[in-house]
Design a protein around this motif. Structure first.
Motif, PDB file in Angstrom:
ATOM      1  N   ILE A 162       1.083  -1.729   6.175  1.00  0.00           N
ATOM      2  CA  ILE A 162       2.133  -2.859   6.893  1.00  0.00           C
ATOM      3  C   ILE A 162       3.294  -2.902   5.415  1.00  0.00           C
ATOM      4  CG2 ILE A 162       3.211  -4.992   7.405  1.00  0.00           C
ATOM      5  CD1 ILE A 162       0.531  -5.084   9.218  1.00  0.00           C
ATOM      6  N   VAL A 163       2.675  -3.367   4.566  1.00  0.00           N
ATOM      7  CA  VAL A 163       3.671  -3.668   3.360  1.00  0.00           C
ATOM      8  C   VAL A 163       4.205  -2.217   2.551  1.00  0.00           C
ATOM      9  CG1 VAL A 163       2.293  -5.656   2.571  1.00  0.00           C
ATOM     10  CG2 VAL A 163       1.684  -3.638   1.506  1.00  0.00           C
ATOM     11  N   SER A 164       3.420  -1.108   2.899  1.00  0.00           N
ATOM     12  CA  SER A 164       3.782   0.361   1.984  1.00  0.00           C
ATOM     13  C   SER A 164       5.038   0.437   2.812  1.00  0.00           C
ATOM     14  CB  SER A 164       3.057   1.241   2.446  1.00  0.00           C
ATOM     15  OG  SER A 164       2.494   1.523   3.672  1.00  0.00           O
ATOM     16  N   VAL A 165       5.617   0.019   3.994  1.00  0.00           N
ATOM     17  CA  VAL A 165       6.743   0.708   4.745  1.00  0.00           C
ATOM     18  C   VAL A 165       7.710  -0.369   5.200  1.00  0.00           C
ATOM     19  CG1 VAL A 165       5.590   2.462   6.016  1.00  0.00           C
ATOM     20  CG2 VAL A 165       5.642   0.146   7.026  1.00  0.00           C
ATOM     21  N   ALA A 166       7.224  -1.826   5.014  1.00  0.00           N
ATOM     22  CA  ALA A 166       8.216  -2.996   5.260  1.00  0.00           C
ATOM     23  C   ALA A 166       8.258  -4.226   4.228  1.00  0.00           C
ATOM     24  CB  ALA A 166       7.531  -3.531   6.647  1.00  0.00           C
ATOM     25  N   ALA A 167       7.695  -3.952   2.965  1.00  0.00           N
ATOM     26  CA  ALA A 167       7.677  -5.103   2.054  1.00  0.00           C
ATOM     27  C   ALA A 167       8.463  -4.661   0.763  1.00  0.00           C
ATOM     28  CB  ALA A 167       6.441  -5.406   1.655  1.00  0.00           C
ATOM     29  N   ASP A 168       9.251  -5.853  -0.015  1.00  0.00           N
ATOM     30  CA  ASP A 168       9.762  -5.483  -1.316  1.00  0.00           C
ATOM     31  C   ASP A 168       8.724  -4.841  -2.296  1.00  0.00           C
ATOM     32  OD1 ASP A 168       8.436  -7.893  -2.730  1.00  0.00           O
ATOM     33  OD2 ASP A 168       9.763  -8.933  -1.296  1.00  0.00           O
ATOM     34  N   ASP A 169       9.281  -4.438  -3.257  1.00  0.00           N
ATOM     35  CA  ASP A 169       8.679  -3.679  -4.196  1.00  0.00           C
ATOM     36  C   ASP A 169       7.441  -4.638  -4.922  1.00  0.00           C
ATOM     37  OD1 ASP A 169      10.207  -1.491  -4.000  1.00  0.00           O
ATOM     38  OD2 ASP A 169      11.343  -1.783  -5.631  1.00  0.00           O
ATOM     39  N   ALA A 170       7.953  -5.950  -5.110  1.00  0.00           N
ATOM     40  CA  ALA A 170       6.754  -6.773  -5.777  1.00  0.00           C
ATOM     41  C   ALA A 170       5.625  -7.015  -4.865  1.00  0.00           C
ATOM     42  CB  ALA A 170       7.520  -8.029  -6.015  1.00  0.00           C
ATOM     43  N   THR A 171       5.860  -7.211  -3.622  1.00  0.00           N
ATOM     44  CA  THR A 171       4.816  -7.462  -2.711  1.00  0.00           C
ATOM     45  C   THR A 171       4.108  -6.186  -2.476  1.00  0.00           C
ATOM     46  OG1 THR A 171       6.013  -8.865  -1.363  1.00  0.00           O
ATOM     47  CG2 THR A 171       4.070  -7.993  -0.385  1.00  0.00           C
ATOM     48  N   GLN A 172       4.677  -4.958  -2.401  1.00  0.00           N
ATOM     49  CA  GLN A 172       3.871  -3.581  -2.375  1.00  0.00           C
ATOM     50  C   GLN A 172       2.872  -3.587  -3.573  1.00  0.00           C
ATOM     51  OE1 GLN A 172       6.099  -0.120  -1.833  1.00  0.00           O
ATOM     52  NE2 GLN A 172       7.392  -1.052  -0.163  1.00  0.00           N
ATOM     53  N   ARG A 173       3.518  -3.922  -4.859  1.00  0.00           N
ATOM     54  CA  ARG A 173       2.558  -3.626  -5.996  1.00  0.00           C
ATOM     55  C   ARG A 173       1.427  -4.660  -5.810  1.00  0.00           C
ATOM     56  NH1 ARG A 173       7.795  -3.236  -8.649  1.00  0.00           N
ATOM     57  NH2 ARG A 173       7.471  -5.398  -9.136  1.00  0.00           N
ATOM     58  N   SER A 174       1.790  -5.625  -5.685  1.00  0.00           N
ATOM     59  CA  SER A 174       0.583  -6.730  -5.300  1.00  0.00           C
ATOM     60  C   SER A 174      -0.397  -6.497  -4.535  1.00  0.00           C
ATOM     61  CB  SER A 174       1.171  -8.135  -4.968  1.00  0.00           C
ATOM     62  OG  SER A 174       0.203  -9.165  -4.683  1.00  0.00           O
TER      63      SER A 174
END
Length: 318
Positions: A179-191
Motif C-alpha cells: 500500500i505505501v509503495s504506491v500511495a504514501a509520501d517518501d518519508a512514510t515509504q522509507r519508514s
C-alpha cells in the motif's frame, strides 16, 4: 476450516446460502475459510461468482476491513469507483470494506483472498483508498501473491500450527509495504520499507527457493542493499541466512518425499527441484537434519503397495 458446498442445493437457494457466509451472489460450489489469528483466508471455487458491496452495506457494518483478492484460476473483474481491473494469476485486487466494490468471474475459477481489520495495518484510510486502483505498480505484488498461495496450499496445517500468528503478521507487513509503495509520501515509504525489509527479504527467498541460482548477492541486489547489510538484517532477526535457506529447502524435499503425488519421481529429481544440485550433499544434510536418509524417509512414509522408484543416491558418510 469451514466449507460451504452448494452443489446439493437447488439453484434458487444457492444465493441465500452463500450470503450466510459472505455478502454476495454466487453460482459457486465451494467456499473454504481458515483463521490465521487476526487474518481470515477464503478460497472460493466454482462455475462463476458475482460479489458486490455497496456504500449502503458499509453503513450498516460495524467492522472496517481490508481484503486482498487473488485469482488462481480463471480471470476475475474487480470494479471500484469507476475503476475496472482484470485479476489473473499474476495480479491482485485491494478492497476496502467502507467503499463499494464488485468482484466477478464466469466459467470455472478459483479465487483466494484474505480479510483483516483495517486498524491492524496501521495505515490511514486515505492511503488505502489511494492504493486501491494502483497495486500492480508495486514490486511487492509477486511476493504477496506467492505468500498467499503458500498459505492456501497448506492452510489446513498452517492455520492450526504454532506459526499461524507469525504468518498473519508477515502477511500484514507485506500488505502494508504494498500500500505505501504506491500511495504514501517518501518519508512514510522509507519508514515502512525499513520496518518490513526482513519480511520482504524472506518472502523473496520463499518465492525463489527452488532456484539453485539464489545467492546472497542476488537477494541483496533485489532489495537494493549490500550483502553486509543483508547478513546484519538476518542476524538481527535471529536467523542465519544460508542455514535458513537450506532448512526451508529440506522441509520442501521432506514433504515431497512423503506424499503420493510425488511417488513417481526420483529422490534426485525432487532434490534438484528444491535447489540441491549435489546429490551427496543433499543426502548428507537431510540425514543430519532428520536422522534418516532420503530413501529411508521415503520408505517410511510411502503408501503401502506403491514402492517408490529405485534410487541411485549414496548413503551419507557418518
Amino acid at each position: 476450516m469451514l466449507v460451504l458446498d452448494t452443489e446439493d442445493l437447488p439453484a434458487t437457494d444457492r444465493i441465500e446460502a452463500f450470503e450466510a457466509a459472505a455478502v454476495g451472489e454466487s453460482g459457486s460450489r465451494t467456499v473454504e475459510v481458515w483463521d490465521f489469528g487476526p487474518l481470515t483466508l477464503f478460497a472460493t471455487r466454482g462455475s462463476g461468482m458475482h460479489v458486490w458491496r455497496t456504500p449502503r452495506h458499509a453503513r450498516f457494518d460495524s467492522v472496517d476491513t481490508v481484503s486482498v483478492i487473488t485469482q488462481s484460476e480463471g480471470t476475475g473483474i474487480f470494479t471500484w469507483n469507476g475503476h475496472e481491473q482484470h485479476v489473473g494469476p499474476d495480479t491482485l485486487a485491494l478492497a476496502h470494506r467502507t467503499a463499494g466494490h464488485e468482484y466477478a468471474w464466469s466459467g470455472a475459477g478459483l479465487s483466494v483472498a484474505f480479510m483483516v481489520d483495517t486498524e491492524r495495518l496501521g495505515l490511514p484510510e486515505h492511503q488505502i483508498r489511494a492504493a486501491t486502483p494502483l497495486p500492480q505498480r508495486s514490486n511487492v505484488v509477486p511476493l504477496l501473491l506467492h505468500h498467499i498461495r503458500g498459505l492456501y496450499d497448506r492452510a489446513d496445517q498452517l492455520s492450526v500450527g504454532p506459526g499461524a500468528e507469525a504468518l498473519a503478521s508477515a502477511t500484514l507487513e507485506l500488505t502494508r509495504a504494498l500500500i505505501v509503495s504506491v500511495a504514501a509520501d517518501d518519508a512514510t515509504q522509507r519508514s515502512v520499507s525499513e520496518d518490513t525489509l526482513l519480511t520482504r527479504v524472506l518472502a523473496y527467498i520463499r518465492a525463489h527457493l527452488r532456484d539453485p541460482g539464489l545467492t546472497p548477492h542476488r537477494i541483496a541486489a533485489a532489495h537494493n542493499i549490500s550483502e553486509r547489510t543483508l547478513y546484519r538484517l538476518c542476524e538481527q532477526g535471529g536467523l542465519g541466512l544460508e542455514k535458513w535457506i537450506i532448512r526451508r529447502r529440506l522441509e520442501g524435499t521432506r514433504r515431497d518425499l512423503g506424499t503420493p503425488e510425488h511417488a513417481h519421481r526420483t529422490i534426485e529429481a525432487i532434490a534438484r527441484s528444491w535447489g540441491f544440485t549435489n546429490p551427496a550433499y543433499f543426502s548428507r544434510r537431510f540425514h543430519q537434519t532428520y536422522g534418516a536418509t532420503p530413501r529411508q524417509w521415503r520408505r517410511l512414509h510411502h503408501p503401502a503397495g506403491s514402492p517408490p522408484p529405485d534410487e541411485p543416491l549414496r548413503t551419507p558418510r557418518r
